[in-house]
Write an enzyme that holds these catalytic residues in place. Structure first.
Site, PDB file in Angstrom:
ATOM      1  N   TYR A 145       5.682 -15.152  14.616  1.00 58.34           N
ATOM      2  CA  TYR A 145       6.371 -15.667  13.700  1.00 58.34           C
ATOM      3  C   TYR A 145       8.150 -16.420  13.711  1.00 58.34           C
ATOM      4  O   TYR A 145       8.113 -16.905  14.068  1.00 58.34           O
ATOM      5  CB  TYR A 145       6.175 -14.998  12.641  1.00 58.34           C
ATOM      6  CG  TYR A 145       7.006 -15.566  11.446  1.00 58.34           C
ATOM      7  CD1 TYR A 145       6.466 -16.182  10.185  1.00 58.34           C
ATOM      8  CD2 TYR A 145       8.544 -14.503  10.618  1.00 58.34           C
ATOM      9  CE1 TYR A 145       6.955 -16.728   9.090  1.00 58.34           C
ATOM     10  CE2 TYR A 145       9.019 -15.058   9.624  1.00 58.34           C
ATOM     11  CZ  TYR A 145       8.223 -16.015   9.090  1.00 58.34           C
ATOM     12  OH  TYR A 145       9.651 -16.230   7.815  1.00 58.34           O
ATOM     13  N   LYS A 149       9.112 -19.778  14.287  1.00 62.51           N
ATOM     14  CA  LYS A 149      10.274 -20.716  13.268  1.00 62.51           C
ATOM     15  C   LYS A 149      11.225 -20.942  14.638  1.00 62.51           C
ATOM     16  O   LYS A 149      12.220 -22.123  14.149  1.00 62.51           O
ATOM     17  CB  LYS A 149      10.632 -19.814  12.534  1.00 62.51           C
ATOM     18  CG  LYS A 149       9.137 -19.282  11.109  1.00 62.51           C
ATOM     19  CD  LYS A 149       9.532 -20.430  10.644  1.00 62.51           C
ATOM     20  CE  LYS A 149       8.567 -19.752   9.031  1.00 62.51           C
ATOM     21  NZ  LYS A 149       8.455 -21.405   8.549  1.00 62.51           N
ATOM     22  N   ARG A 186       4.431  -7.258   1.755  1.00 61.06           N
ATOM     23  CA  ARG A 186       6.320  -6.922   1.895  1.00 61.06           C
ATOM     24  C   ARG A 186       7.352  -6.197   1.232  1.00 61.06           C
ATOM     25  O   ARG A 186       6.658  -5.525  -0.169  1.00 61.06           O
ATOM     26  CB  ARG A 186       7.186  -8.627   1.416  1.00 61.06           C
ATOM     27  CG  ARG A 186       6.510  -9.171   2.715  1.00 61.06           C
ATOM     28  CD  ARG A 186       6.917 -10.991   2.619  1.00 61.06           C
ATOM     29  NE  ARG A 186       6.474 -11.305   1.944  1.00 61.06           N
ATOM     30  CZ  ARG A 186       6.421 -12.706   1.271  1.00 61.06           C
ATOM     31  NH1 ARG A 186       7.686 -13.585   2.523  1.00 61.06           N
ATOM     32  NH2 ARG A 186       5.566 -13.810   0.699  1.00 61.06           N
TER      33      ARG A 186
HETATM   34  P1  NAD Z   1       3.754 -17.254   1.221  1.00 62.81           P
HETATM   35  O1  NAD Z   1       2.981 -16.673   1.676  1.00 62.81           O
HETATM   36  O2  NAD Z   1       3.767 -17.083  -0.278  1.00 62.81           O
HETATM   37  O3  NAD Z   1       3.289 -18.676   0.537  1.00 62.81           O
HETATM   38  C1  NAD Z   1       2.944 -19.501   2.184  1.00 62.81           C
HETATM   39  C2  NAD Z   1       2.142 -21.056   1.752  1.00 62.81           C
HETATM   40  O4  NAD Z   1       1.740 -21.783   3.011  1.00 62.81           O
HETATM   41  C3  NAD Z   1       0.840 -20.313   1.275  1.00 62.81           C
HETATM   42  O5  NAD Z   1       0.642 -20.594  -0.027  1.00 62.81           O
HETATM   43  C4  NAD Z   1      -0.195 -20.723   2.485  1.00 62.81           C
HETATM   44  O6  NAD Z   1      -1.149 -20.970   1.715  1.00 62.81           O
HETATM   45  C5  NAD Z   1       0.415 -22.161   2.855  1.00 62.81           C
HETATM   46  N1  NAD Z   1       0.208 -22.721   4.403  1.00 62.81           N
HETATM   47  C6  NAD Z   1       0.225 -21.370   5.557  1.00 62.81           C
HETATM   48  N2  NAD Z   1      -0.397 -21.877   6.450  1.00 62.81           N
HETATM   49  C7  NAD Z   1      -0.933 -23.158   5.946  1.00 62.81           C
HETATM   50  C8  NAD Z   1      -1.352 -24.497   6.689  1.00 62.81           C
HETATM   51  N3  NAD Z   1      -1.973 -24.912   7.823  1.00 62.81           N
HETATM   52  N4  NAD Z   1      -2.227 -25.858   6.191  1.00 62.81           N
HETATM   53  C9  NAD Z   1      -1.107 -25.664   4.314  1.00 62.81           C
HETATM   54  N5  NAD Z   1      -0.831 -24.321   3.950  1.00 62.81           N
HETATM   55  C10 NAD Z   1      -0.324 -22.900   4.498  1.00 62.81           C
HETATM   56  O7  NAD Z   1       5.508 -16.958   1.606  1.00 62.81           O
HETATM   57  P2  NAD Z   1       6.620 -17.560   1.216  1.00 62.81           P
HETATM   58  O8  NAD Z   1       7.144 -16.336   1.110  1.00 62.81           O
HETATM   59  O9  NAD Z   1       6.405 -18.547   0.221  1.00 62.81           O
HETATM   60  O10 NAD Z   1       7.017 -18.367   2.255  1.00 62.81           O
HETATM   61  C11 NAD Z   1       7.604 -19.988   2.325  1.00 62.81           C
HETATM   62  C12 NAD Z   1       7.946 -20.409   3.631  1.00 62.81           C
HETATM   63  O11 NAD Z   1       9.435 -19.675   3.717  1.00 62.81           O
HETATM   64  C13 NAD Z   1       7.676 -19.852   5.044  1.00 62.81           C
HETATM   65  O12 NAD Z   1       7.415 -20.978   5.700  1.00 62.81           O
HETATM   66  C14 NAD Z   1       8.406 -18.901   5.430  1.00 62.81           C
HETATM   67  O13 NAD Z   1       8.556 -18.543   6.942  1.00 62.81           O
HETATM   68  C15 NAD Z   1      10.013 -19.130   4.550  1.00 62.81           C
HETATM   69  N6  NAD Z   1      10.348 -17.751   4.821  1.00 62.81           N
HETATM   70  C16 NAD Z   1      10.456 -16.829   3.853  1.00 62.81           C
HETATM   71  C17 NAD Z   1      10.956 -16.141   3.372  1.00 62.81           C
HETATM   72  C18 NAD Z   1      10.788 -14.779   2.301  1.00 62.81           C
HETATM   73  O14 NAD Z   1      11.936 -14.167   1.709  1.00 62.81           O
HETATM   74  N7  NAD Z   1       9.720 -15.310   1.011  1.00 62.81           N
HETATM   75  C19 NAD Z   1      11.745 -15.095   4.500  1.00 62.81           C
HETATM   76  C20 NAD Z   1      12.088 -16.404   5.541  1.00 62.81           C
HETATM   77  C21 NAD Z   1      10.955 -17.129   5.762  1.00 62.81           C
HETATM   78  N1  UDP Z   2       9.231  -1.392   4.233  1.00 62.58           N
HETATM   79  C1  UDP Z   2       9.151  -0.021   3.604  1.00 62.58           C
HETATM   80  N2  UDP Z   2       7.358  -0.297   3.499  1.00 62.58           N
HETATM   81  C2  UDP Z   2       6.191  -0.574   3.114  1.00 62.58           C
HETATM   82  C3  UDP Z   2       7.055  -2.214   3.319  1.00 62.58           C
HETATM   83  C4  UDP Z   2       8.481  -2.480   3.849  1.00 62.58           C
HETATM   84  O1  UDP Z   2       9.092   0.483   4.711  1.00 62.58           O
HETATM   85  O2  UDP Z   2       5.803  -0.606   2.458  1.00 62.58           O
HETATM   86  C5  UDP Z   2      10.309  -1.861   5.203  1.00 62.58           C
HETATM   87  C6  UDP Z   2       9.985  -2.591   6.715  1.00 62.58           C
HETATM   88  O3  UDP Z   2       9.986  -1.563   7.687  1.00 62.58           O
HETATM   89  C7  UDP Z   2      11.450  -3.085   6.495  1.00 62.58           C
HETATM   90  C8  UDP Z   2      11.719  -3.925   5.313  1.00 62.58           C
HETATM   91  O4  UDP Z   2      10.652  -2.961   4.619  1.00 62.58           O
HETATM   92  O5  UDP Z   2      12.489  -2.410   7.355  1.00 62.58           O
HETATM   93  C9  UDP Z   2      11.340  -4.921   4.994  1.00 62.58           C
HETATM   94  O6  UDP Z   2      10.025  -5.261   5.132  1.00 62.58           O
HETATM   95  P1  UDP Z   2       9.343  -6.732   4.658  1.00 62.58           P
HETATM   96  O7  UDP Z   2       7.728  -6.755   5.157  1.00 62.58           O
HETATM   97  O8  UDP Z   2       9.613  -6.954   3.093  1.00 62.58           O
HETATM   98  O9  UDP Z   2      10.249  -7.373   5.251  1.00 62.58           O
HETATM   99  P2  UDP Z   2      11.056  -7.749   7.063  1.00 62.58           P
HETATM  100  O10 UDP Z   2      12.739  -8.344   6.481  1.00 62.58           O
HETATM  101  O11 UDP Z   2      10.483  -6.785   7.516  1.00 62.58           O
HETATM  102  O12 UDP Z   2       9.952  -9.469   7.450  1.00 62.58           O
END
Ligand code: NAD
Ligand code: UDP
Length: 324
Positions: A145, A149, A186
């Site tokens: 991942y 990115k 998560r």
């Molecule tokens: P999510 O898993 O809920 O959503 C991701 C979506 O992308 C899903 O609907 C999945 O089906 C789609 N997808 C994945 N691979 C695909 C492909 N090859 N073609 C078409 N669709 C595809 O995750 P999210 O939390 O909504 O994250 C969305 C974006 O934000 C991601 O790029 C993630 O890396 C980034 N991001 C999210 C967080 C967070 O805390 N939620 C933090 C950092 C970065």
């Molecule tokens: N974590 C935890 N219990 C859970 C899921 C996650 O203690 O059931 C911890 C994980 O080890 C990390 C933090 O919570 O330290 C956040 O995890 P998450 O998977 O939400 O996102 P990350 O920031 O690691 O991408």
């Protein structure tokens, strides 16, 4: 504007679609449902300004008509998901970014990449400013991942410098809220679902590692403002209020009550020990800062998960879920 949002059936993508529609724009959502769900966009079925295309963005894509924006949000985002889908994660960050940048170039559209705080890895600088280059184990399990990115950011800057594409890069820090998949693994969704079921909360390690949790409406507003701004360099968008995982568990138990205890399980490999965004640039350049505290965000999120738990609609693992 007419914009394409990839990952539109996911957690963040679906909220971003809503944000563009509210401002009167037209949105094409694209997704292959690998970690998303059609439930997240079901409310848009009769919206004439929304169109959905089921497509894997690592393959060639064509979109008829003009486009003003391409926002690339497709990617597994939960550690549990990307450990289970390592190749797909690498492909969507590399090939998916390449294909979507190509589309933006062909259409003369502005491009926004959804990047992540994971580019900082197990950070040695705290809080993390955008100038920090990070500490990533490229061959560890999370590398699929993090490196995807990091590659996506490099590719985005190359399209900006070499092809003149108008690009933006948002580094998103842990965001939570309604429409997270309950079984995506998560921490917020895990703890809330566990507490609602009266099961033990699974704290990994000793719970002293920290995260800074941003409620989804704040995150989406920051991303929207970044898209509208003229800032090309990467920009942190997140909530700088930092909590240990143990503190989060206690807060969830306070809000939900019930009989859950806390179980301590092994810490996953390369789990970052500390994480907190420096949001000086977002404040100064975008006039943005979050305004929903963690407790209030949890109070808004819990009813969403409660409804799913009461319906019995919570898959235990990704493999059981509708998305697969
Ligand atoms: P999510 O898993 O809920 O959503 C991701 C979506 O992308 C899903 O609907 C999945 O089906 C789609 N997808 C994945 N691979 C695909 C492909 N090859 N073609 C078409 N669709 C595809 O995750 P999210 O939390 O909504 O994250 C969305 C974006 O934000 C991601 O790029 C993630 O890396 C980034 N991001 C999210 C967080 C967070 O805390 N939620 C933090 C950092 C970065
Ligand atoms: N974590 C935890 N219990 C859970 C899921 C996650 O203690 O059931 C911890 C994980 O080890 C990390 C933090 O919570 O330290 C956040 O995890 P998450 O998977 O939400 O996102 P990350 O920031 O690691 O991408």
């Amino acid at each position: 504007m007419r914009v394409l949002i990839t990952g539109a059936a996911g957690f963040l993508g679906s909220h971003l679609v809503d944000r563009f529609l509210v401002d009167g724009h037209q949105v094409i959502g694209m997704d292959n449902f690998i970690t998303g769900s059609s439930d997240n966009i079901a409310h848009l079925r009769d919206n004439a300004d929304f169109e959905f295309v089921q497509h894997d963005v690592t393959n060639d894509m064509s979109v008829a008509g003009p486009l003003d924006g391409v926002l690339h949000f497709a990617s597994p985002a939960s550690p549990v998901d990307y450990l289970e889908l390592p190749i797909q994660t690498l492909k969507v960050g590399s090939l998916g970014t390449f294909k979507t940048l190509g589309l933006a170039k062909a259409k003369g559209a502005r491009y926004l990449l959804a990047s992540t705080s994971e580019v900082y890895g197990d950070a040695l600088v705290h809080p993390q400013p955008e100038t920090y280059w990070g500490n990533v184990n490229n061959v560890g399990p999370r590398g699929v991942y993090d490196e995807a990115k990091r590659f996506a950011e490099a590719m985005t800057m190359a399209y900006h410098r070499f092809h003149g594409v108008d690009t933006r890069i948002v580094r998103i820090f842990n965001t939570f809220g309604e429409r997270m998949r309950p079984a995506d693994g998560r921490v917020v969704s895990n703890f809330v679902v566990q507490a609602l079921r009266g099961e033990p909360l699974t704290v990994y390690g000793d719970g002293s590692q920290t995260r800074s949790f941003c409620y989804v409406s704040d995150e989406v507003e920051g991303i929207y403002r970044l898209f509208e701004s003229d800032r090309v360099d990467p920009t942190n968008i997140g909530n700088p209020d930092e909590f240990t995982v143990q503190e989060l568990a206690e807060l969830v138990l306070e809000e939900i009550g019930g009989r859950s205890t806390i179980d301590f399980l092994p810490l996953p490999q390369d789990d970052p020990k500390i994480r907190r965004p420096d949001i000086t640039i977002a404040r100064d350049v975008l006039g943005w800062e979050p305004n929903v505290p963690l407790r209030e965000g949890l109070q808004r999120t819990i009813p969403f998960f409660r409804a799913l738990v009461e319906k019995g609609a919570v898959a235990r693992t990704l493999m059981d879920s509708d998305a697969r």
